[in-house]
Design a protein around this motif. Structure first.
Motif, PDB file in Angstrom:
ATOM      1  N   VAL A 117       0.861  -1.191   0.000  1.00 54.36           N
ATOM      2  CA  VAL A 117       0.000   0.000   0.000  1.00 54.36           C
ATOM      3  C   VAL A 117       0.895   1.238   0.000  1.00 54.36           C
ATOM      4  CG1 VAL A 117      -1.860   1.227   1.164  1.00 54.36           C
ATOM      5  CG2 VAL A 117      -1.757  -1.266   1.311  1.00 54.36           C
ATOM      6  N   LEU A 118       0.943   1.946  -1.113  1.00 54.72           N
ATOM      7  CA  LEU A 118       1.731   3.172  -1.189  1.00 54.72           C
ATOM      8  C   LEU A 118       0.922   4.311  -0.572  1.00 54.72           C
ATOM      9  CD1 LEU A 118       3.017   2.745  -4.866  1.00 54.72           C
ATOM     10  CD2 LEU A 118       4.180   2.111  -2.744  1.00 54.72           C
ATOM     11  N   ASP A 121      -1.918   5.442  -2.544  1.00 53.89           N
ATOM     12  CA  ASP A 121      -3.111   4.574  -2.458  1.00 53.89           C
ATOM     13  C   ASP A 121      -3.962   4.961  -1.248  1.00 53.89           C
ATOM     14  OD1 ASP A 121      -2.165   3.076  -4.669  1.00 53.89           O
ATOM     15  OD2 ASP A 121      -0.899   1.889  -3.322  1.00 53.89           O
ATOM     16  N   ILE A 122      -3.286   5.259  -0.136  1.00 58.73           N
ATOM     17  CA  ILE A 122      -4.018   5.660   1.071  1.00 58.73           C
ATOM     18  C   ILE A 122      -4.725   6.993   0.813  1.00 58.73           C
ATOM     19  CG2 ILE A 122      -3.820   6.270   3.524  1.00 58.73           C
ATOM     20  CD1 ILE A 122      -1.311   4.511   3.667  1.00 58.73           C
ATOM     21  N   LEU A 125      -7.806   6.682  -1.230  1.00 56.73           N
ATOM     22  CA  LEU A 125      -8.919   6.132  -0.445  1.00 56.73           C
ATOM     23  C   LEU A 125      -9.538   7.216   0.437  1.00 56.73           C
ATOM     24  CD1 LEU A 125     -10.365   3.432   0.559  1.00 56.73           C
ATOM     25  CD2 LEU A 125      -8.730   3.501   2.438  1.00 56.73           C
ATOM     26  N   LYS A 128     -11.564   9.550  -1.689  1.00 57.90           N
ATOM     27  CA  LYS A 128     -12.782   8.895  -2.175  1.00 57.90           C
ATOM     28  C   LYS A 128     -13.840   8.797  -1.066  1.00 57.90           C
ATOM     29  CE  LYS A 128     -13.282   4.550  -2.589  1.00 57.90           C
ATOM     30  NZ  LYS A 128     -13.346   3.153  -2.717  1.00 57.90           N
ATOM     31  N   ASN A 129     -13.374   8.561   0.167  1.00 54.19           N
ATOM     32  CA  ASN A 129     -14.297   8.355   1.291  1.00 54.19           C
ATOM     33  C   ASN A 129     -14.510   9.621   2.130  1.00 54.19           C
ATOM     34  OD1 ASN A 129     -14.576   5.742   0.472  1.00 54.19           O
ATOM     35  ND2 ASN A 129     -13.260   4.885   2.034  1.00 54.19           N
ATOM     36  N   VAL A 134     -10.267   3.629   6.039  1.00 57.01           N
ATOM     37  CA  VAL A 134     -10.003   2.611   7.062  1.00 57.01           C
ATOM     38  C   VAL A 134      -9.087   1.534   6.476  1.00 57.01           C
ATOM     39  CG1 VAL A 134     -11.057   0.894   8.600  1.00 57.01           C
ATOM     40  CG2 VAL A 134     -12.219   3.060   8.152  1.00 57.01           C
ATOM     41  N   LEU A 135      -8.024   1.196   7.220  1.00 57.07           N
ATOM     42  CA  LEU A 135      -7.045   0.213   6.751  1.00 57.07           C
ATOM     43  C   LEU A 135      -7.038  -0.985   7.692  1.00 57.07           C
ATOM     44  CD1 LEU A 135      -4.115   2.778   6.314  1.00 57.07           C
ATOM     45  CD2 LEU A 135      -5.679   2.006   4.520  1.00 57.07           C
TER      46      LEU A 135
END
Lengths: 200, 338
Positions: A117-118, A121-122, A125, A128-129, A134-135
């Motif tokens: 997970v780069l 990428d976080i 997310l 988008k949210n 949440v990971l």
């Protein structure tokens, strides 16, 4: 006579080699995955080899038996707190005694995500949210990611925060992000009291 | 007349035999059905349950409960001596020499010494499923660590307070180790319950708490440095990891929720974690909370990138395809390790 000496010599070499194989996690030596095939699959530049061998994180990983894990194929995403963050932890959190091994393991597995997970990428997310992602960790808990002043911030279930200070350190078996604080697992994951009713 | 009676008896016996055979067939069909359903839901759980199903036959060696050659069955199967915890506790404060005279003790194998390092004050000796911490000054046994679990062993009874302590849900563990098994699980599960205490799952008789199996949990406090439960001496590593973690004369590998462990073949002590396994997901399941972040390894990113029609997520050796609208995991598209 010569052949006997040669045989003893060969036996000594074989013994030494097998001893080395067993001692993949010796002090000062970068840990290696448990089998030759796992080492091959993990690649040459692993997370375990790339992190400071004398740092607090690797010392804790060794105490929990996780040092060779991070030399395995993974891939894993590891949030590594700075050594200073370890100092700020409650006394005894990182004791490598057999009695504390469970808690230590819980703390470390709460800092590891499955896969690569780069930070991009976080961030994607989070965007988008509506500002919060949440990971799921391999420890079975979750961390919450947010953005603050252009930086990615992680929060644990108790509300402790840590900022990603150095992102995307890439290895053959995953990625490391350095963080400036310690994140702890939820209490339930650290072990339950006798007689406590949980689940069904 | 006598001939008629004999004939009637034979017919009755045949009838009974048919019924038994039919019942057996029904049960087999039911088992197959459950197995199939489980496999569809979760291949790993199915594999584990299939293996566990053989456990009662192992325990039935002595034909009844209780001790075998004076040992609880779990320790007896270890074939390296046995000692109930109560008896072991009596050794606390006694000289090491006295304990060593009664039970053979040895130093830990080298690969395990990092888990129990000697200090200027103490050193460790191992034997009979326990680790003895010995005071260097007095050579007295200062403390005792049961290596097989939280202190209760197969063949003992779990105390009543623990019978109300269920397996936690934090890892999906309570679905892997349910409080009890439904009727359709079949033979061996009728009266089997899972209970949890101090980082250890105990598989017990639901009525009297008779411990049939001990399963130390990794993040709950056990795992590395612990003894492999005796009923788990079979190889159960998930398929995608088998080419990497295979048994050798020195080491074996064992899967439990959360990790694949490496253990020392001679002592059955867990030496390290080979791979961390995420609770994750399987095909047909909704993507769980926390897995909607893109996590595909570098080498696969050019092929498997998110589109409006398909997402790709990595989990435990596989890349899965996910429907972005329903969030249902639809397929395995790549296996990274095989």
């Amino acid at each position: 006579m010569n052949s006997r000496a040669l045989a003893w010599g060969l036996a000594a070499v074989v013994l030494a080699a097998s001893a080395c194989n067993k001692q993949g996690s010796n002090a000062g030596q970068a840990p290696q995955a448990q089998t030759r095939d796992a080492q091959k699959a993990a690649g040459t530049k692993t997370i375990a080899a790339g992190l400071a061998q004398n740092g607090r994180f690797m010392a804790a990983a060794k105490g929990a038996g996780l040092d060779q894990t991070l030399a395995g194929p993974g891939p894993y995403t590891v949030f590594v707190p700075d050594d200073a963050a370890f100092d700020a932890a409650p006394a005894g959190t990182f004791d490598v005694t057999p009695q504390n091994r469970g808690q230590l393991t819980g703390v470390l597995t709460n800092l590891i995500l499955p896969g690569t997970v780069l930070v991009a990428d976080i961030d994607k997310l989070v965007d988008k949210n509506k500002g919060k992602g949440v990971l799921a960790t391999v420890g079975g808990g979750t961390l919450t990611a947010t953005k603050d002043g252009g930086k990615t911030v992680l929060t644990d279930s108790a509300g402790h925060k840590a900022t990603i200070t150095q992102a995307d350190e890439q290895f053959t078996n995953g990625v490391v992000h350095h963080i400036d604080g310690l994140l702890m697992p939820a209490k339930a994951a650290a072990g339950l009291a006798v007689g406590q009713k949980v689940g069904k | 007349m006598a001939e008629q009676a004999a004939h009637g008896k034979a017919a009755r016996e045949q009838q009974v035999d048919t019924r038994i055979a039919q019942r057996g067939g029904d049960q087999a069909a039911r088992l197959a059905e459950v197995q199939q359903r489980l496999a569809a839901n979760n291949p790993t759980a199915a594999e584990r349950i299939a293996s566990f199903r053989n456990a009662p036959t192992t325990f039935a060696v002595n034909g009844s409960r209780g001790l075998i050659d004076g040992c609880p069955p779990g320790l007896w199967m270890k074939n390296n001596g046995c000692m109930p915890p109560g008896q072991a506790a009596k050794l606390l404060g006694t000289p090491l020499a006295a304990a060593a005279a009664a039970y053979p003790l040895s130093a830990l194998p080298q690969p395990l010494t990092y888990l129990y390092p000697d200090t200027p004050d103490y050193y460790y000796r191992y034997g009979d499923g326990y680790l003895y911490q010995v005071d260097r000054g007095t050579n007295l046994i200062a403390s005792l660590l049961p290596l097989i679990g939280g202190g209760y062993l197969p063949g003992q009874y779990l105390p009543q307070p623990y019978m109300a302590s269920y397996v936690p849900d934090y890892y999906g563990l309570n679905s892997f180790y349910p409080a009890s098994y439904g009727a359709d699980y079949g033979y061996g599960y009728e009266n089997l319950c899972n209970r949890y205490a101090n980082g250890v799952i105990y598989q017990v008789d639901c009525d009297d708490g008779y411990v049939e199996n001990v399963i130390p949990l990794y993040a709950g406090g056990y795992g590395v440095g612990q003894m492999l439960p005796s009923a788990y001496s079979y190889y159960n590593v998930p398929m995608q990891y088998r080419s990497l973690y295979y048994d050798t004369p020195d080491y074996g590998y064992w899967y439990a929720p959360g990790a694949i462990y490496q253990y020392d073949q001679r002592t059955s002590l867990i030496t390290s974690v080979a791979a961390l396994m995420a609770p994750g997901f399987t095909v047909g399941q909704q993507l769980p909370v926390g897995y909607d972040v893109y996590n595909v390894p570098y080498d696969y990113r050019a092929t498997y990138y998110d589109t409006p029609n398909a997402w790709y997520r990595y989990n435990n050796g596989y890349i899965y395809q996910v429907d972005p609208v329903t969030q249902i995991v639809t397929a395995i598209v790549a296996s990274l390790l095989t």
